[in-house]
Design a protein around this motif. Sequence first.
Motif, PDB file in Angstrom:
ATOM      1  N   ALA A   8       0.811  -1.223   0.000  1.00 65.22           N
ATOM      2  CA  ALA A   8       0.000   0.000   0.000  1.00 65.22           C
ATOM      3  C   ALA A   8       0.842   1.270   0.000  1.00 65.22           C
ATOM      4  CB  ALA A   8      -0.953   0.007   1.184  1.00 65.22           C
ATOM      5  N   ALA A   9       2.055   1.229   0.534  1.00 70.70           N
ATOM      6  CA  ALA A   9       2.915   2.408   0.569  1.00 70.70           C
ATOM      7  C   ALA A   9       4.018   2.350  -0.480  1.00 70.70           C
ATOM      8  CB  ALA A   9       3.533   2.552   1.968  1.00 70.70           C
ATOM      9  N   SER A  10       3.949   1.400  -1.380  1.00 66.25           N
ATOM     10  CA  SER A  10       4.964   1.244  -2.420  1.00 66.25           C
ATOM     11  C   SER A  10       4.996   2.471  -3.329  1.00 66.25           C
ATOM     12  CB  SER A  10       4.653  -0.002  -3.256  1.00 66.25           C
ATOM     13  OG  SER A  10       5.486  -0.060  -4.386  1.00 66.25           O
ATOM     14  N   PRO A  11       6.181   2.884  -3.788  1.00 69.85           N
ATOM     15  CA  PRO A  11       6.243   3.987  -4.752  1.00 69.85           C
ATOM     16  C   PRO A  11       5.804   3.540  -6.158  1.00 69.85           C
ATOM     17  CG  PRO A  11       8.443   3.150  -4.335  1.00 69.85           C
ATOM     18  CD  PRO A  11       7.514   2.427  -3.390  1.00 69.85           C
ATOM     19  N   CYS A  12       5.557   2.257  -6.321  1.00 73.02           N
ATOM     20  CA  CYS A  12       5.181   1.704  -7.627  1.00 73.02           C
ATOM     21  C   CYS A  12       3.666   1.585  -7.756  1.00 73.02           C
ATOM     22  CB  CYS A  12       5.824   0.332  -7.810  1.00 73.02           C
ATOM     23  SG  CYS A  12       5.301  -0.510  -9.315  1.00 73.02           S
ATOM     24  N   PRO A  13       3.055   2.208  -8.756  1.00 76.06           N
ATOM     25  CA  PRO A  13       1.604   2.099  -8.949  1.00 76.06           C
ATOM     26  C   PRO A  13       1.137   0.658  -9.176  1.00 76.06           C
ATOM     27  CG  PRO A  13       2.494   3.886 -10.288  1.00 76.06           C
ATOM     28  CD  PRO A  13       3.661   3.135  -9.720  1.00 76.06           C
ATOM     29  N   VAL A  14       1.964  -0.176  -9.782  1.00 77.82           N
ATOM     30  CA  VAL A  14       1.588  -1.577  -9.987  1.00 77.82           C
ATOM     31  C   VAL A  14       1.470  -2.275  -8.637  1.00 77.82           C
ATOM     32  CG1 VAL A  14       2.262  -3.799 -10.988  1.00 77.82           C
ATOM     33  CG2 VAL A  14       2.621  -1.693 -12.289  1.00 77.82           C
ATOM     34  N   GLY A  15       2.437  -2.065  -7.757  1.00 73.67           N
ATOM     35  CA  GLY A  15       2.397  -2.661  -6.419  1.00 73.67           C
ATOM     36  C   GLY A  15       1.181  -2.220  -5.628  1.00 73.67           C
ATOM     37  N   SER A  17      -1.632  -1.106  -6.824  1.00 77.59           N
ATOM     38  CA  SER A  17      -2.830  -1.653  -7.466  1.00 77.59           C
ATOM     39  C   SER A  17      -3.039  -3.105  -7.085  1.00 77.59           C
ATOM     40  CB  SER A  17      -2.711  -1.522  -8.986  1.00 77.59           C
ATOM     41  OG  SER A  17      -2.598  -0.172  -9.355  1.00 77.59           O
ATOM     42  N   ILE A  18      -1.972  -3.891  -7.111  1.00 79.41           N
ATOM     43  CA  ILE A  18      -2.070  -5.300  -6.725  1.00 79.41           C
ATOM     44  C   ILE A  18      -2.474  -5.415  -5.265  1.00 79.41           C
ATOM     45  CG2 ILE A  18      -0.707  -7.403  -6.334  1.00 79.41           C
ATOM     46  CD1 ILE A  18       0.824  -6.651  -8.924  1.00 79.41           C
ATOM     47  N   ASP A  19      -1.937  -4.545  -4.421  1.00 77.84           N
ATOM     48  CA  ASP A  19      -2.304  -4.555  -3.010  1.00 77.84           C
ATOM     49  C   ASP A  19      -3.796  -4.259  -2.843  1.00 77.84           C
ATOM     50  OD1 ASP A  19      -0.984  -4.582  -0.188  1.00 77.84           O
ATOM     51  OD2 ASP A  19      -2.383  -2.887  -0.139  1.00 77.84           O
ATOM     52  N   ALA A  20      -4.324  -3.321  -3.622  1.00 81.25           N
ATOM     53  CA  ALA A  20      -5.737  -2.952  -3.507  1.00 81.25           C
ATOM     54  C   ALA A  20      -6.654  -4.072  -3.978  1.00 81.25           C
ATOM     55  CB  ALA A  20      -6.014  -1.683  -4.303  1.00 81.25           C
ATOM     56  N   VAL A  21      -6.298  -4.712  -5.089  1.00 81.21           N
ATOM     57  CA  VAL A  21      -7.153  -5.777  -5.621  1.00 81.21           C
ATOM     58  C   VAL A  21      -7.057  -7.006  -4.736  1.00 81.21           C
ATOM     59  CG1 VAL A  21      -7.506  -7.328  -7.570  1.00 81.21           C
ATOM     60  CG2 VAL A  21      -7.095  -4.901  -7.971  1.00 81.21           C
ATOM     61  N   GLY A  22      -5.876  -7.364  -4.307  1.00 83.60           N
ATOM     62  CA  GLY A  22      -5.721  -8.445  -3.339  1.00 83.60           C
ATOM     63  C   GLY A  22      -5.344  -9.784  -3.923  1.00 83.60           C
ATOM     64  N   ASP A  23      -6.178 -10.364  -4.738  1.00 82.62           N
ATOM     65  CA  ASP A  23      -5.890 -11.710  -5.256  1.00 82.62           C
ATOM     66  C   ASP A  23      -6.736 -11.985  -6.490  1.00 82.62           C
ATOM     67  OD1 ASP A  23      -8.462 -12.277  -4.385  1.00 82.62           O
ATOM     68  OD2 ASP A  23      -7.847 -13.490  -2.711  1.00 82.62           O
ATOM     69  N   TRP A  24      -6.557 -13.150  -7.060  1.00 88.06           N
ATOM     70  CA  TRP A  24      -7.273 -13.472  -8.299  1.00 88.06           C
ATOM     71  C   TRP A  24      -8.766 -13.625  -8.102  1.00 88.06           C
ATOM     72  CZ3 TRP A  24      -9.370 -18.405  -9.184  1.00 88.06           C
ATOM     73  CH2 TRP A  24      -8.974 -19.415  -8.293  1.00 88.06           C
ATOM     74  N   TRP A  25      -9.214 -14.079  -6.928  1.00 86.45           N
ATOM     75  CA  TRP A  25     -10.657 -14.169  -6.697  1.00 86.45           C
ATOM     76  C   TRP A  25     -11.288 -12.786  -6.806  1.00 86.45           C
ATOM     77  CZ3 TRP A  25     -13.316 -18.163  -7.535  1.00 86.45           C
ATOM     78  CH2 TRP A  25     -12.928 -19.446  -7.127  1.00 86.45           C
TER      79      TRP A  25
END
Length: 154
Positions: A8-15, A17-25
């Motif tokens: 959530a605090a990553s300087p990378c927007p991809v990181g 975004s992945i943190d926000a979505v969470g998982d494949w489900w």
Amino acid sequence: MAKRRSLAASPCPVGRSIDAVGDWWSLMIVRDALDGVSRFSDFLASLGIAKNMLSARLRTLIERGIMETVPASDGSAYQDYVLTEKGRGLFPVIVALRQWGEDFFFDSSEKHVRLIDRADRQPVRRLELHAHDGRLLRAEDTLVVALDTAEPLA
């Protein structure tokens, strides 16, 4: 099993975004919501996920502002799960994953679902990334830089 680390605090927007979505489900829930699914029971039937897992994923998507609950559209006592603006913003991500999957995970003769334009029932054009001047961009044509500098990140 390794504990999940927050991005959530990553300087990378991809990181982030992945943190926000969470998982494949969660992405599959968003896919279904984009396709018009809004009831818990319909998500359950479509995904084949356990009730407790679906409840947890929906709760997380709501906490992260990707979905919200609203009174059922049919006036019943149920609630509908709908995408917020942030959730609808995942549409191009889902389309990109869909097109990538079509390219690399199906044999040419294998049947699969296809995304079409509702207005003319024609297949949706491929997603493309273009430069400010209209040139088609590939990965090797881009560079990641920090916002406060034009220097590439190492």
